[in-house]
Design a protein around this motif. Sequence first.
Motif, PDB file in Angstrom:
ATOM      1  N   PHE A  63       2.116 -21.926   7.465  1.00  0.00           N
ATOM      2  CA  PHE A  63       3.364 -21.160   7.163  1.00  0.00           C
ATOM      3  C   PHE A  63       3.358 -19.479   7.088  1.00  0.00           C
ATOM      4  O   PHE A  63       2.431 -19.344   6.501  1.00  0.00           O
TER       5      PHE A  63
ATOM      6  N   HIS B  71       0.502 -31.501   2.854  1.00  0.00           N
ATOM      7  CA  HIS B  71       1.543 -30.423   2.816  1.00  0.00           C
ATOM      8  C   HIS B  71       1.097 -29.570   1.722  1.00  0.00           C
ATOM      9  O   HIS B  71       0.830 -30.185   0.460  1.00  0.00           O
TER      10      HIS B  71
ATOM     11  N   TYR C 238       6.481 -28.589 -10.031  1.00  0.00           N
ATOM     12  CA  TYR C 238       7.414 -28.471  -8.779  1.00  0.00           C
ATOM     13  C   TYR C 238       7.585 -29.933  -8.253  1.00  0.00           C
ATOM     14  O   TYR C 238       6.388 -30.762  -7.908  1.00  0.00           O
TER      15      TYR C 238
ATOM     16  N   PRO D 171       8.351 -31.699  -4.912  1.00  0.00           N
ATOM     17  CA  PRO D 171       8.605 -31.278  -3.473  1.00  0.00           C
ATOM     18  C   PRO D 171       9.890 -32.129  -2.945  1.00  0.00           C
ATOM     19  O   PRO D 171      10.794 -31.567  -2.181  1.00  0.00           O
TER      20      PRO D 171
ATOM     21  N   HIS E  87      10.322 -39.326  -0.464  1.00  0.00           N
ATOM     22  CA  HIS E  87       9.354 -39.870   0.432  1.00  0.00           C
ATOM     23  C   HIS E  87       9.730 -41.328   0.506  1.00  0.00           C
ATOM     24  O   HIS E  87       9.757 -41.985  -0.483  1.00  0.00           O
TER      25      HIS E  87
ATOM     26  N   LEU F  34       6.980 -31.970  10.561  1.00  0.00           N
ATOM     27  CA  LEU F  34       8.397 -30.909  10.429  1.00  0.00           C
ATOM     28  C   LEU F  34       7.925 -29.996   9.355  1.00  0.00           C
ATOM     29  O   LEU F  34       6.914 -30.126   8.714  1.00  0.00           O
ATOM     30  N   THR F  35       8.612 -28.856   9.587  1.00  0.00           N
ATOM     31  CA  THR F  35       8.511 -27.776   8.230  1.00  0.00           C
ATOM     32  C   THR F  35       8.878 -28.404   7.073  1.00  0.00           C
ATOM     33  O   THR F  35       8.360 -28.057   6.067  1.00  0.00           O
TER      34      THR F  35
ATOM     35  N   SER G  91       8.374 -31.716   6.193  1.00  0.00           N
ATOM     36  CA  SER G  91       7.094 -32.586   5.986  1.00  0.00           C
ATOM     37  C   SER G  91       6.859 -33.457   7.032  1.00  0.00           C
ATOM     38  O   SER G  91       6.273 -33.017   7.901  1.00  0.00           O
ATOM     39  N   HIS G  92       7.213 -34.861   7.303  1.00  0.00           N
ATOM     40  CA  HIS G  92       6.866 -35.723   8.114  1.00  0.00           C
ATOM     41  C   HIS G  92       7.714 -36.864   8.195  1.00  0.00           C
ATOM     42  O   HIS G  92       8.236 -37.287   7.329  1.00  0.00           O
TER      43      HIS G  92
ATOM     44  N   TYR H 265       9.267 -38.441   4.991  1.00  0.00           N
ATOM     45  CA  TYR H 265       9.061 -37.524   3.814  1.00  0.00           C
ATOM     46  C   TYR H 265       9.759 -36.058   3.817  1.00  0.00           C
ATOM     47  O   TYR H 265       9.090 -35.387   4.892  1.00  0.00           O
TER      48      TYR H 265
ATOM     49  N   SER I  19      10.738 -32.418   2.036  1.00  0.00           N
ATOM     50  CA  SER I  19      10.661 -31.717   1.149  1.00  0.00           C
ATOM     51  C   SER I  19      12.143 -30.818   1.036  1.00  0.00           C
ATOM     52  O   SER I  19      12.804 -30.812   2.016  1.00  0.00           O
TER      53      SER I  19
ATOM     54  N   TYR J  65      12.594 -27.390   0.143  1.00  0.00           N
ATOM     55  CA  TYR J  65      12.267 -26.195   0.303  1.00  0.00           C
ATOM     56  C   TYR J  65      13.519 -25.049  -0.245  1.00  0.00           C
ATOM     57  O   TYR J  65      13.603 -24.388  -0.896  1.00  0.00           O
TER      58      TYR J  65
ATOM     59  N   ARG K 220       9.602 -40.318  -5.440  1.00  0.00           N
ATOM     60  CA  ARG K 220       9.963 -38.899  -5.632  1.00  0.00           C
ATOM     61  C   ARG K 220       8.576 -38.241  -5.873  1.00  0.00           C
ATOM     62  O   ARG K 220       7.936 -38.575  -6.876  1.00  0.00           O
ATOM     63  N   ARG K 221       8.386 -37.336  -5.193  1.00  0.00           N
ATOM     64  CA  ARG K 221       7.048 -36.728  -5.027  1.00  0.00           C
ATOM     65  C   ARG K 221       7.416 -35.230  -5.713  1.00  0.00           C
ATOM     66  O   ARG K 221       8.406 -34.743  -5.728  1.00  0.00           O
TER      67      ARG K 221
END
Lengths: 117, 117
Positions: A50, A69, B3, B5, B8, B61-62, B64-65, B82, B84, B86, B116-117
């Motif tokens: 990124f 990630h 944090y 993210p 998932h 994906l930006t 995640s996936h 999953y 995120s 951001y 929840r990650r």
Amino acid sequence: MSYSPGLHLLAELKSVDSNLLNDFTELKAFFMDRIRFYGLNQLGDVFHNFEGGGFTGMVCLTESHIAIHTWPEFNLATFDVYLSNYQKDNSAKAKSLFEDTADFFNTTDYTLREVRR
Amino acid sequence: MSYSPGLHLLAELKSVDSNLLNDFTELKAFFMDRIRFYGLNQLGDVFHNFEGGGFTGMVCLTESHIAIHTWPEFNLATFDVYLSNYQKDNSAKAKSLFEDTADFFNTTDYTLREVRR
């Protein structure tokens, strides 16, 4: 008929050196080495840095997948390894691959979930 | 600083029509449509059909996936999304994308884990 594909490990690796989280180059080489070492079979991969730091990456395996990630601004990475047991039990390899990855990031500060799928 | 993210979802979709599990073509097109619909940002993908049936696929994906692995011989697929958070909370999109995927496979027989990650 019921079938249990295999073990999926989900980890949040914390307090990781942000230099290791900025760019995928070293980690990708490390994953490729470990995939060969454990005799896993790679089908393809996607890695992306990124702008401003951090990256995302996935390796697709015949045994399922690895995903990473990173958030260098929070010294954090999330890591997944999911290995199915089509021809042999790969649970020990999944656990070793997680431990190798924690070592790569030089951290013992993580949460780890084990999901039997 | 701590944090979290994002969400998932891990699902095992059972009793799925084995025709839908044999070849990735239709599912890949479906994922691409859903990614556009939800305004997610694709970085790349890997899809692979196995000899004898079944496939594996991942979309990076930006956010995640997404990952899918199928076992038509057991009428089974495992699915991961999953996403995120951001710039915004994507939890609702992750849940909708799972529901869409269960609809695609025309099954209500599944196990679903929310991490929840």
